[in-house]
Design an enzyme around this catalytic site. Structure first.
Site, PDB file in Angstrom:
ATOM      1  N   ALA A  60       0.849  -1.193   0.000  1.00 30.91           N
ATOM      2  CA  ALA A  60       0.000   0.000   0.000  1.00 30.91           C
ATOM      3  C   ALA A  60       0.880   1.236   0.000  1.00 30.91           C
ATOM      4  O   ALA A  60       2.008   1.205   0.503  1.00 30.91           O
ATOM      5  CB  ALA A  60      -0.919   0.021   1.222  1.00 30.91           C
ATOM      6  N   SER A  62       0.503   3.713   1.817  1.00 29.57           N
ATOM      7  CA  SER A  62       0.617   4.221   3.189  1.00 29.57           C
ATOM      8  C   SER A  62       1.427   3.292   4.098  1.00 29.57           C
ATOM      9  O   SER A  62       1.555   3.573   5.293  1.00 29.57           O
ATOM     10  CB  SER A  62      -0.779   4.438   3.786  1.00 29.57           C
ATOM     11  OG  SER A  62      -1.501   3.221   3.826  1.00 29.57           O
ATOM     12  N   TYR A  63       1.948   2.206   3.574  1.00 32.02           N
ATOM     13  CA  TYR A  63       2.763   1.308   4.397  1.00 32.02           C
ATOM     14  C   TYR A  63       4.161   1.902   4.560  1.00 32.02           C
ATOM     15  O   TYR A  63       4.865   2.149   3.575  1.00 32.02           O
ATOM     16  CB  TYR A  63       2.875  -0.075   3.753  1.00 32.02           C
ATOM     17  CG  TYR A  63       1.635  -0.932   3.843  1.00 32.02           C
ATOM     18  CD1 TYR A  63       0.490  -0.506   4.501  1.00 32.02           C
ATOM     19  CD2 TYR A  63       1.603  -2.188   3.252  1.00 32.02           C
ATOM     20  CE1 TYR A  63      -0.638  -1.302   4.570  1.00 32.02           C
ATOM     21  CE2 TYR A  63       0.479  -2.995   3.313  1.00 32.02           C
ATOM     22  CZ  TYR A  63      -0.638  -2.540   3.971  1.00 32.02           C
ATOM     23  OH  TYR A  63      -1.754  -3.343   4.029  1.00 32.02           O
ATOM     24  N   GLY A  64       4.554   2.075   5.801  1.00 29.84           N
ATOM     25  CA  GLY A  64       5.808   2.727   6.127  1.00 29.84           C
ATOM     26  C   GLY A  64       5.508   3.936   6.987  1.00 29.84           C
ATOM     27  O   GLY A  64       4.596   4.713   6.696  1.00 29.84           O
ATOM     28  N   LYS A  96      -2.441  -0.624  -2.641  1.00 28.32           N
ATOM     29  CA  LYS A  96      -3.669   0.061  -2.235  1.00 28.32           C
ATOM     30  C   LYS A  96      -3.379   1.554  -2.134  1.00 28.32           C
ATOM     31  O   LYS A  96      -2.347   1.950  -1.593  1.00 28.32           O
ATOM     32  CB  LYS A  96      -4.147  -0.482  -0.879  1.00 28.32           C
ATOM     33  CG  LYS A  96      -4.480  -1.963  -0.915  1.00 28.32           C
ATOM     34  CD  LYS A  96      -4.999  -2.477   0.422  1.00 28.32           C
ATOM     35  CE  LYS A  96      -3.916  -2.543   1.483  1.00 28.32           C
ATOM     36  NZ  LYS A  96      -2.849  -3.535   1.183  1.00 28.32           N
TER      37      LYS A  96
END
Length: 333
Positions: A60, A62-64, A96
């Protein structure tokens, strides 16, 4: 561009979903304690997963966390790019896009999509809406979905998916996309023995079967809780996960005992039982993994299935249990 197929790992049971790879932990310091010194371990885990026939990798934009914003996509793109073309070909890379409040209109995802594709080095097969805005900004979601459909119809991505939608909203989104001649390929929801609502009465799993939408299960191991042996001596992770373990572990001891019993009878780890419970309900579990051994466990789980009586016993424990994972606050009805 045709929608990519997702072949099952070697040894999988035909007609039963395989196993996918979740990469939430790749770059997440807050919950998973990531630091860049882990990158070679993550690369080895990725290569081992590919060697074992795991082909669906989910990430995604927004991962991190913090300065590692987007790190999961960066690492996954780097790892995929390092493979020879013949080994990249079977993979499905899915990301995502988050419907943040400033992403507005039909072109609201345009810059985000290009940024994700850049981080993934062009290896992007499926784009997914990360969550529904139906509960708090219903006017925002429709144009964003139209923009995602544009990407698919323009051939920029092979297929579309959504996440965190309930039965009613899923039907609405499916109908909207079908009206444009766009197939909704997948729905991703939290699903595990500690979050079983999707497969309960009136759950979204039945809608996925009816509409021919692949059901993807995130957090199938409940952040690791379902891999813990019963008793007080299990591993307690640091940070927020540890607090969750403290709250839920006392109430799930009967469930853990059943999982352990089935695992011992199967000669398998407890994780494999939790993974196969999702598969028994027609869901493809996205198993978070950071080490080669975890990839090996997940791939081995795809080589067998729960017996019907085992599934039914686990169903009773899950659906009657009072200790549950926190619900996703963005999950729509």
């Amino acid at each position: 561009m045709a929608a990519p197929s997702v072949p099952l790992p070697a040894g999988s049971t035909p007609g039963v979903p395989g196993v996918g790879v979740g990469t939430w932990a790749w770059g997440n310091r807050f919950l998973w304690g990531y630091d860049p010194g882990q990158d070679e371990v993550l690369a080895a885990c990725f290569r081992r997963a590919v060697d074992l026939g795991l082909t669906l990798f989910d990430t995604a934009d927004s991962y991190g966390t913090g300065r590692f914003d987007g790190r999961s996509e960066v690492l996954l793109g780097r790892f995929v790019d390092a493979l020879p073309p013949v080994r990249r070909r079977p993979l499905t890379v899915a990301t995502k896009l988050a419907p943040f409040p400033w992403r507005l209109g039909r072109r609201g995802f345009e810059a985000a999509f290009e940024a994700s594709r850049r981080r993934l080095r062009g290896h992007l097969d499926r784009v997914q809406l990360h969550w529904s805005t139906a509960r708090y900004a219903p006017w925002q979601e429709g144009p964003l979905l139209e923009g995602l459909a544009d990407l698919e119809q323009q051939g920029q991505v092979g297929s579309l998916g959504v996440s965190n939608l309930g039965p009613r909203r899923l039907r609405e989104v499916h109908q909207r996309l079908a009206g444009r001649g766009v197939r909704l390929a997948s729905l991703q929801v939290q699903l595990s023995l500690l979050a079983p609502d999707a497969v309960g009465e009136g759950g979204v799993a039945s809608v996925c079967r009816e509409l021919d939408i692949d059901l993807l299960a995130y957090s199938p191991l409940a952040l690791g809780l379902l891999t813990q042996p019963p008793g007080a001596g299990g591993h307690r992770p640091a940070g927020p996960r540890g607090l969750l373990f403290d709250r839920l572990r006392p109430g799930i001891q009967p469930l853990l005992k059943v999982i352990e019993r089935i695992a011992q009878a199967r000669g398998a780890p407890m994780a494999a039982v939790a993974i196969n419970w999702c598969r028994a309900h027609g869901a493809l579990p996205l198993v978070g993994m950071r080490r080669e051994a975890q990839a090996e466990e997940a791939a081995a789980a795809a080589g067998w299935c729960l017996a019907e009586e085992e599934r039914q016993e686990l169903d009773r424990m899950a659906l009657q249990g009072r200790s549950r994972m926190p619900a996703n606050p963005f999950q729509s009805a």
